[in-house]
Design a protein around this motif. Structure first.
Motif, short mmCIF file in Angstrom:
data_model
loop_
_atom_site.label_atom_id
_atom_site.label_comp_id
_atom_site.label_asym_id
_atom_site.label_seq_id
_atom_site.Cartn_x
_atom_site.Cartn_y
_atom_site.Cartn_z
N SER A 54 9.53 -35.31 7.25
CA SER A 54 10.19 -35.22 5.96
C SER A 54 10.62 -36.62 5.53
CB SER A 54 11.42 -34.31 6.02
OG SER A 54 12.16 -34.36 4.81
N VAL A 55 10.70 -36.85 4.22
CA VAL A 55 11.18 -38.13 3.71
C VAL A 55 12.68 -38.11 3.45
CG1 VAL A 55 8.95 -38.63 2.68
CG2 VAL A 55 10.70 -37.50 1.30
N ASP A 56 13.33 -36.98 3.71
CA ASP A 56 14.77 -36.83 3.47
C ASP A 56 15.50 -36.86 4.80
OD1 ASP A 56 17.34 -36.20 2.77
OD2 ASP A 56 16.82 -34.39 1.63
N PRO A 57 16.34 -37.86 5.06
CA PRO A 57 17.04 -37.92 6.35
C PRO A 57 17.94 -36.73 6.60
CG PRO A 57 17.93 -39.55 4.81
CD PRO A 57 16.68 -39.01 4.19
N ALA A 58 18.42 -36.08 5.54
CA ALA A 58 19.29 -34.91 5.71
C ALA A 58 18.55 -33.73 6.32
CB ALA A 58 19.90 -34.50 4.37
N ASP A 59 17.22 -33.76 6.29
CA ASP A 59 16.43 -32.68 6.89
C ASP A 59 16.37 -32.78 8.41
OD1 ASP A 59 15.94 -31.67 4.39
OD2 ASP A 59 13.91 -32.49 4.23
N PHE A 60 16.85 -33.88 8.97
CA PHE A 60 16.84 -34.07 10.42
C PHE A 60 18.24 -33.90 10.98
CE2 PHE A 60 13.23 -36.40 8.78
CZ PHE A 60 12.20 -36.11 9.69
N ALA A 61 18.33 -33.38 12.17
CA ALA A 61 19.62 -33.23 12.82
C ALA A 61 20.21 -34.60 13.14
CB ALA A 61 19.45 -32.42 14.11
N ALA A 62 21.52 -34.63 13.30
CA ALA A 62 22.19 -35.87 13.69
C ALA A 62 21.64 -36.33 15.05
CB ALA A 62 23.69 -35.66 13.77
N VAL A 63 21.50 -37.63 15.21
CA VAL A 63 20.95 -38.19 16.45
C VAL A 63 22.09 -38.46 17.43
CG1 VAL A 63 19.68 -40.11 17.44
CG2 VAL A 63 19.03 -39.21 15.20
N THR A 64 21.97 -37.88 18.61
CA THR A 64 22.99 -38.07 19.66
C THR A 64 22.49 -38.95 20.80
OG1 THR A 64 22.29 -36.13 20.94
CG2 THR A 64 23.87 -35.77 19.14
N GLY A 65 21.18 -39.07 20.92
CA GLY A 65 20.60 -39.80 22.05
C GLY A 65 20.16 -38.89 23.17
N ARG A 66 20.49 -37.61 23.07
CA ARG A 66 20.09 -36.64 24.10
C ARG A 66 18.78 -35.96 23.77
NH1 ARG A 66 25.63 -35.75 23.51
NH2 ARG A 66 25.25 -33.95 22.16
N GLU A 67 18.29 -36.14 22.55
CA GLU A 67 17.04 -35.52 22.14
C GLU A 67 15.87 -36.14 22.91
OE1 GLU A 67 20.09 -35.60 18.96
OE2 GLU A 67 19.10 -37.14 20.17
N PRO A 68 14.82 -35.36 23.20
CA PRO A 68 13.68 -35.90 23.96
C PRO A 68 13.07 -37.15 23.33
CG PRO A 68 13.50 -33.51 23.78
CD PRO A 68 14.67 -33.92 22.92
N GLU A 69 13.02 -37.19 21.98
CA GLU A 69 12.40 -38.33 21.32
C GLU A 69 13.32 -39.55 21.25
OE1 GLU A 69 13.90 -35.63 17.93
OE2 GLU A 69 13.18 -35.45 20.01
N TRP A 70 14.58 -39.38 21.62
CA TRP A 70 15.54 -40.49 21.52
C TRP A 70 16.15 -40.90 22.85
CZ3 TRP A 70 15.74 -43.48 17.46
CH2 TRP A 70 15.45 -42.97 16.18
N ARG A 71 15.95 -40.13 23.90
CA ARG A 71 16.72 -40.33 25.13
C ARG A 71 16.39 -41.65 25.83
NH1 ARG A 71 13.94 -39.13 29.78
NH2 ARG A 71 11.89 -38.16 29.51
N LEU A 72 15.26 -42.27 25.53
CA LEU A 72 14.91 -43.55 26.14
C LEU A 72 15.21 -44.74 25.23
CD1 LEU A 72 11.48 -42.59 27.81
CD2 LEU A 72 13.75 -42.66 28.86
N SER A 73 15.77 -44.47 24.07
CA SER A 73 16.02 -45.52 23.07
C SER A 73 17.51 -45.87 23.02
CB SER A 73 15.56 -45.05 21.68
OG SER A 73 14.19 -44.69 21.69
#
Length: 394
Positions: free
Chosen positions: A35-54
């Motif tokens: 999506s091009v709308d950031p509101a369509d994505f959940a808040a980023v916590t760092g625990r998500e699979p796509e974020w946990r290494l970042s």
């Protein structure tokens, strides 16, 4: 709110909770929500699979904050048949190669006011060099769209220097029978942050060579996602990186074989030295049900030069048809090969010089694949500079 996923299906979004509702879990890489709308994505916590290494905490300003989205200074004298210009985002045809798949990318997309468009319309292969080095320390959004028209060919080099806090979407569209070699050199100042998804679509019989060379910056994330859409299309994706103390260099590569008789090669190599040096490489290859005759291979190799470093390397391969020419992947992370060092030392080469030769040869295998000899030499010199700093610390 209802929106389309990349495979064309619809899901219902709950804006109050900013998460997908009523949707089954993603079963394949191609079904990842966009999506091009950031509101369509959940808040980023760092625990998500796509974020946990970042390093999410260091990216917060780009994930959720306001971003400057206007034009920025570039140095470029394009050759005949190539246009390089900033276009108002409302007039740009962006979105032809892909859409954001995470909140940070969507935040940048939504705040860009001027899109840098590079259009290649010449059958004569020429090199276009773009230098940017005055982006400043304020959080910024950018968007680059590279389009190579049917039967056209080009080499494009984008070199980035200086300070930056940058979220940038890059799109690459190759029409039928075209070819492009794109080299993105990240030579930012040591405190810079750069997060950049690359979306590419390759048409019938078109060929893409993509290089990500990450040497500078405190946090650099370059994530190329390439779709081989047309019959006979191909992509070679190369990466070279050298992470030093407290430097985070991340590359997530996705190749989607969609059309038949397509070919891809992915090869990333990196070196790590110094406490806190961190690299992340994730390679996803999807061979679709219609991608008969596919030939695919991906690899990542990391050379550890000191204690206190960490390299994450995760290759993934998904195949939806049994009619392929071949597919495979490999990953390895380790220290110097003692046999190589012994061989060089037995020929009278001192240990320090022997180690330098091993690293130069290891990374040089990727660097020397770049067609532009001047840039290859510059990158090899950069590797030598980093190795001299390593030797001075030893």
């Amino acid at each position: 709110m209802t929106t389309a996923t990349p495979n064309g299906s619809n899901v219902t979004l709950d804006p109050s909770q900013t998460r997908v509702t009523g949707a089954i879990p993603v079963q394949t890489r191609s079904e990842r929500f966009s999506s091009v709308d950031p509101a369509d994505f959940a808040a980023v916590t760092g625990r998500e699979p796509e974020w946990r290494l970042s390093p999410v905490s260091d990216l917060k300003a780009l994930i959720d904050g306001p971003l400057e989205g206007g034009a920025y200074p570039i140095e470029c004298t394009p050759p005949s048949g190539v246009s390089v210009e900033f276009v108002d985002a409302t007039q740009s045809s962006r979105g032809v190669a892909g859409l954001p798949e995470d909140r940070l990318s969507a935040n940048a997309w939504s705040q860009v006011e001027q899109v840098l468009e590079i259009t290649v319309g010449s059958p004569q292969r020429e090199t276009t060099r773009i230098l940017r080095q005055d982006l400043g320390d304020s959080p910024r959004a950018a968007h680059t769209l590279i389009r190579v028209t049917e039967g056209s060919h080009a080499d494009v080099i984008i070199e980035s220097r200086g300070p930056a806090v940058l979220a940038e979407n890059v799109e690459i569209q190759l029409e039928a029978g075209s070819s492009l070699e794109l080299v993105c050199l990240q030579e930012w100042d040591e405190g810079a942050i750069h997060y950049s998804p690359h979306f590419g679509t390759v048409g019938r019989d078109a060929q893409l060579r993509h290089f990500a060379a990450s040497m500078g910056g405190r946090i650099v994330v370059v994530n190329p996602s390439i779709t081989l859409a047309g019959r006979g299309s191909g992509a070679e994706l190369y990466g070279v990186y050298f992470a030093e103390s407290d430097q985070h260099l991340e590359h997530r590569v996705y190749v989607h074989h969609e059309g038949p008789d397509t070919r891809s090669r992915v090869s990333y190599k990196g070196a790590l030295h110094g406490r806190g040096a961190r690299t992340v490489w994730i390679g996803d290859v999807l061979i679709g049900a219609e991608a008969t005759g596919t030939d695919s291979y991906e690899e990542n190799r990391n050379l550890v030069l000191s204690d206190g470093t960490r390299a994450d390397s995760i290759p993934n391969l998904e195949i939806k048809t049994g009619d392929i020419a071949g597919a495979g992947h490999a990953s390895a992370t380790g220290r110097f090969d003692d046999e190589h060092l012994f061989y060089l030392q037995s020929r009278g080469i001192p240990e320090v010089a022997a180690r330098r030769l091993v690293v130069q040869g290891f990374l040089g295998e990727i660097v020397l694949k770049i067609s532009d000899a001047e840039l290859s030499e510059k990158l090899l010199d950069r590797v030598k500079d980093k190795l001299r700093a390593v030797e001075e610390e030893s």
